[in-house]
Design a protein around this motif. Structure first.
Motif, PDB file in Angstrom:
ATOM      1  N   ALA A 115       0.825  -1.206   0.000  1.00 12.17           N
ATOM      2  CA  ALA A 115       0.000   0.000   0.000  1.00 12.17           C
ATOM      3  C   ALA A 115       0.860   1.257   0.000  1.00 12.17           C
ATOM      4  CB  ALA A 115      -0.935   0.003   1.212  1.00 12.17           C
ATOM      5  N   PHE A 116       2.070   1.164   0.513  1.00 15.98           N
ATOM      6  CA  PHE A 116       2.954   2.324   0.597  1.00 15.98           C
ATOM      7  C   PHE A 116       3.909   2.417  -0.583  1.00 15.98           C
ATOM      8  CE2 PHE A 116       1.756   1.773   5.088  1.00 15.98           C
ATOM      9  CZ  PHE A 116       1.213   3.013   5.295  1.00 15.98           C
ATOM     10  N   ASP A 117       3.695   1.573  -1.613  1.00 15.75           N
ATOM     11  CA  ASP A 117       4.544   1.624  -2.800  1.00 15.75           C
ATOM     12  C   ASP A 117       4.522   2.982  -3.480  1.00 15.75           C
ATOM     13  OD1 ASP A 117       5.749  -0.818  -2.757  1.00 15.75           O
ATOM     14  OD2 ASP A 117       4.505  -1.715  -4.321  1.00 15.75           O
ATOM     15  N   ASP A 118       3.377   3.660  -3.418  1.00 15.13           N
ATOM     16  CA  ASP A 118       3.272   4.951  -4.094  1.00 15.13           C
ATOM     17  C   ASP A 118       3.688   6.122  -3.199  1.00 15.13           C
ATOM     18  OD1 ASP A 118       1.070   4.885  -2.383  1.00 15.13           O
ATOM     19  OD2 ASP A 118      -0.241   5.927  -3.792  1.00 15.13           O
ATOM     20  N   ALA A 119       4.219   5.832  -2.028  1.00 22.89           N
ATOM     21  CA  ALA A 119       4.645   6.898  -1.113  1.00 22.89           C
ATOM     22  C   ALA A 119       5.789   7.688  -1.737  1.00 22.89           C
ATOM     23  CB  ALA A 119       5.105   6.303   0.219  1.00 22.89           C
ATOM     24  N   PRO A 120       5.708   9.008  -1.667  1.00 19.21           N
ATOM     25  CA  PRO A 120       6.820   9.812  -2.197  1.00 19.21           C
ATOM     26  C   PRO A 120       8.067   9.592  -1.351  1.00 19.21           C
ATOM     27  CG  PRO A 120       5.225  11.207  -1.070  1.00 19.21           C
ATOM     28  CD  PRO A 120       4.654   9.831  -1.090  1.00 19.21           C
ATOM     29  N   ARG A 121       9.196   9.615  -2.013  1.00 16.90           N
ATOM     30  CA  ARG A 121      10.472   9.443  -1.314  1.00 16.90           C
ATOM     31  C   ARG A 121      10.773  10.714  -0.526  1.00 16.90           C
ATOM     32  NH1 ARG A 121      16.007  10.288  -3.009  1.00 16.90           N
ATOM     33  NH2 ARG A 121      17.346   9.013  -1.712  1.00 16.90           N
ATOM     34  N   ILE A 122      11.220  10.538   0.702  1.00 18.93           N
ATOM     35  CA  ILE A 122      11.594  11.686   1.527  1.00 18.93           C
ATOM     36  C   ILE A 122      13.111  11.741   1.590  1.00 18.93           C
ATOM     37  CG2 ILE A 122      11.594  12.638   3.873  1.00 18.93           C
ATOM     38  CD1 ILE A 122       8.757  11.555   4.171  1.00 18.93           C
ATOM     39  N   ARG A 123      13.680  12.852   1.146  1.00 19.82           N
ATOM     40  CA  ARG A 123      15.128  13.065   1.237  1.00 19.82           C
ATOM     41  C   ARG A 123      15.422  13.575   2.641  1.00 19.82           C
ATOM     42  NH1 ARG A 123      18.267  14.530  -3.238  1.00 19.82           N
ATOM     43  NH2 ARG A 123      19.837  14.327  -1.613  1.00 19.82           N
ATOM     44  N   VAL A 124      15.897  12.685   3.485  1.00 22.17           N
ATOM     45  CA  VAL A 124      16.093  12.981   4.901  1.00 22.17           C
ATOM     46  C   VAL A 124      16.985  14.198   5.097  1.00 22.17           C
ATOM     47  CG1 VAL A 124      17.131  12.081   7.034  1.00 22.17           C
ATOM     48  CG2 VAL A 124      15.570  10.650   5.696  1.00 22.17           C
ATOM     49  N   ASP A 125      18.119  14.243   4.417  1.00 19.77           N
ATOM     50  CA  ASP A 125      19.046  15.368   4.619  1.00 19.77           C
ATOM     51  C   ASP A 125      18.411  16.704   4.216  1.00 19.77           C
ATOM     52  OD1 ASP A 125      19.126  14.407   1.950  1.00 19.77           O
ATOM     53  OD2 ASP A 125      21.131  15.231   1.627  1.00 19.77           O
ATOM     54  N   GLN A 126      17.636  16.721   3.143  1.00 20.35           N
ATOM     55  CA  GLN A 126      16.968  17.959   2.734  1.00 20.35           C
ATOM     56  C   GLN A 126      15.896  18.373   3.744  1.00 20.35           C
ATOM     57  OE1 GLN A 126      15.501  17.359  -1.226  1.00 20.35           O
ATOM     58  NE2 GLN A 126      17.509  17.674  -2.160  1.00 20.35           N
ATOM     59  N   LEU A 127      15.144  17.392   4.244  1.00 18.51           N
ATOM     60  CA  LEU A 127      14.098  17.701   5.226  1.00 18.51           C
ATOM     61  C   LEU A 127      14.713  18.198   6.534  1.00 18.51           C
ATOM     62  CD1 LEU A 127      11.145  17.847   6.006  1.00 18.51           C
ATOM     63  CD2 LEU A 127      11.205  15.377   6.474  1.00 18.51           C
TER      64      LEU A 127
END
Length: 176
Positions: free
Chosen positions: A13-25
């Motif tokens: 179900a989470f396959d379509d989750a947007p990738r979060i760039r940890v360092d940018q966040l």
């Protein structure tokens, strides 16, 4: 077996989750913190890589061991975790006194704002990284203790460390 199938369906179900760039966040949250400080006529905090590693370690630990607290299951508070990493924070105050230790802000932000179910299929309204950053900082600014950390004129260094689970973003900010 049923548990394994349920877990697999959740992960799919989470396959379509947007990738979060940890360092940018992490840096986006940090920048928003410094906006708050500038609005309060305080100097900006400097980014501290060593504090970031300690903060990110706390966020990772909260994801892995499924807790949300300033004291980890081993009994370590922010100052103890800093010391384990070789980081000591000592601030000289007025009148020759001093304060020792790290201050910490924590946030747990959801990755999505809504789930819709249609014909047994779930779709998610994903929060953007910018929305997650804004919500975390706005939440801290509404909380007296967190706000006090952000606006404490004695702190000059800080960093944010983030870890992402399937459903949440865990944010840790440390101050020295």
């Amino acid at each position: 077996m049923r548990h394994a199938i349920g877990l697999l369906l959740l992960l799919l179900a989470f396959d379509d989750a947007p990738r979060i760039r940890v360092d940018q966040l992490e840096h986006r949250v940090f920048d928003l913190i410094n906006v708050q400080r500038r609005e309060a006529k305080l100097p900006a905090l400097g980014w501290d890589e060593r504090l970031m590693r300690v903060a990110r370690g706390q966020s990772d630990d909260m994801v892995k061991r499924r807790f949300f607290d300033h004291v980890n299951p081993d009994g370590d508070d922010p100052t103890a975790r800093g010391r384990h990493a070789g980081y000591n924070c000592r601030k000289v105050m007025g009148g020759g006194s001093f304060r020792e230790g790290l201050a910490e802000n924590l946030a747990d932000e959801p990755r999505f704002s809504r789930v819709r179910i249609s014909s047994g299929r779930r779709t998610y309204d994903w929060n953007t990284a910018d929305a997650i950053a804004r919500e975390a900082v706005e939440g801290w600014m509404r909380s007296p203790g967190h706000r006090r950390n952000i606006l404490d004129r004695n702190y000059d260094r800080s960093a944010v460390g983030i870890a992402v689970s399937a459903e949440h973003v865990y944010l840790t900010q440390l101050f020295c």
